[in-house]
Write an enzyme that holds these catalytic residues in place. Structure first.
Site, short mmCIF file in Angstrom:
data_model
loop_
_atom_site.label_atom_id
_atom_site.label_comp_id
_atom_site.label_asym_id
_atom_site.label_seq_id
_atom_site.Cartn_x
_atom_site.Cartn_y
_atom_site.Cartn_z
N HIS A 119 0.83 -1.20 0.00
CA HIS A 119 0.00 0.00 0.00
C HIS A 119 0.87 1.26 0.00
O HIS A 119 0.50 2.27 -0.59
CB HIS A 119 -0.92 0.03 1.22
CG HIS A 119 -1.99 -1.01 1.21
ND1 HIS A 119 -1.79 -2.29 1.65
CD2 HIS A 119 -3.28 -0.95 0.80
CE1 HIS A 119 -2.91 -2.98 1.53
NE2 HIS A 119 -3.83 -2.20 1.01
N ASP B 102 -4.98 -6.06 -7.90
CA ASP B 102 -5.09 -5.36 -6.63
C ASP B 102 -5.24 -3.88 -6.98
O ASP B 102 -5.11 -3.46 -8.14
CB ASP B 102 -3.86 -5.63 -5.76
CG ASP B 102 -4.15 -5.47 -4.27
OD1 ASP B 102 -5.19 -4.87 -3.92
OD2 ASP B 102 -3.34 -5.93 -3.45
#
Length: 338
Positions: free
Chosen positions: A178, A248
């Site tokens: 992230h 993702d």
């Protein structure tokens, strides 16, 4: 079904989002905590999304349990998956519990009009990983396989497709994709025989997979989610997986190595992703929608059909009055919600 999955700003569909939902390139919406106030509200939002889109559209959520559970007040509190084995007397008891949690998630999430949760995590829960940790069933390959299989069966038995993440394994790198660009320097043989063995053993059990934004330089120079080698040669051909591949979130730091949002989407689609996600960046997501000119395999739309929820005709209140939900609450030692 379109190749893009985006998100919404708040508790209702706003004016700008109506045009977005009606764009045929949009194939899915993912909900977050900011979209949730109550079971009734999220059910109404799900219905509004479908009515505004006026066509088949997938609705998803990250509802794994533990620290990744978007809906809390009014839903059963799902524990981190690592606690299933930790709190069991033996593996057999843990497997029964994993099945029940998969079932409960499927029942409750679909009851508010959502097709599926992006679950389960099939990564290894190695201590080195900041982002996986207790989201994983275990640190041991065989235990993750056994518990993951039962969790998936629980989801499937109650009408929900399972999405295995994060192929071929995110649990053995320290960096969080992230906010960083993780690089797993281990030998190919170690990755294949350890982390990826879970995905290989269960490849005929789950219906979808989400690859990791991790670079495995001893296999390929590109992150797995942008790698034709990982997705086509290994996942599709070697493992025989013929389900859905979701990217993702393309807004994550681990995706930046590929370029801007268009370059990320292009690389993901060309590598073999059926649907790409852009989360928490509405301007970039809509700009990508306006630029999107990529050829998507006609097989992708057909594959995406399997992600539709099978139990979307009941309210959460009705579900809680049913024998399945009440038995699961009893077996999992939960306090009934009102």
């Amino acid at each position: 079904m379109g190749p893009l999955m985006l998100d919404l700003d708040g508790l209702e569909v706003n004016a700008a989002e109506k045009d977005m939902l009606q764009n045929p390139l949009l194939g899915g919406i993912i909900f977050f905590s900011r979209n949730y106030a109550s079971p009734q509200q999220i059910a109404e939002l799900s219905q509004a999304v479908r009515e505004t889109a006026g066509r088949d559209i997938l609705i998803a959520v990250d509802h794994e349990g533990g620290r990744v559970q978007r809906f809390r007040d009014g839903f059963s509190q799902v524990p981190a998956m690592a606690s299933i084995l930790q709190n069991a007397n033996d593996l057999a008891e843990a497997k029964a519990s994993a099945y029940r949690w998969g079932s409960l998630i499927a029942i409750e999430v679909q009851a508010v009009g959502i097709d599926f949760s992006f679950a389960p995590v099939l990564d290894l829960g190695n201590e080195i990983s900041r982002v996986i940790g207790d989201r994983a069933f275990s640190t041991q390959v065989d235990e993750v396989i056994e518990l993951g299989r039962e969790f998936i069966k629980g989801m499937n038995d109650f009408g929900m497709a399972a999405t295995a993440k994060h192929f071929p394994g995110h649990g053995s790198v320290e960096a969080d994709s992230h906010v960083d660009i993780p690089v797993d320097e281990r030998p190919r043989e170690h990755i294949i025989s350890q982390d990826m063995r879970v995905f290989a053993e269960l490849a005929q059990n789950y219906q979808a997979v989400m690859p990791a934004h991790v670079i495995y330089p001893n296999v390929d120079s590109q992150p797995a989610g942008f790698s034709e080698l990982w997705l086509q040669d290994i996942l599709r051909k070697q493992l025989g997986f013929d389900g859905v591949i979701f990217s993702d979130d393309l807004s994550m730091k681990g995706a930046e190595v590929v370029g801007g949002y268009y370059e990320r989407a292009k690389a993901a689609v060309n590598a073999g992703c059926d649907m790409v996600l852009v989360c928490n960046h509405p301007q970039e997501g809509r700009q990508l929608m306006s630029q999107f000119d990529l050829k998507v395999s006609p097989d992708s739309a057909a594959r995406l059909e399997i992600m539709k929820g099978k139990s979307l005709n009941y309210s959460l209140t009705q579900v809680r009055q049913g024998n399945h939900w009440q038995r699961l609450q009893h077996d999992l030692h939960l306090d009934n919600l009102v």
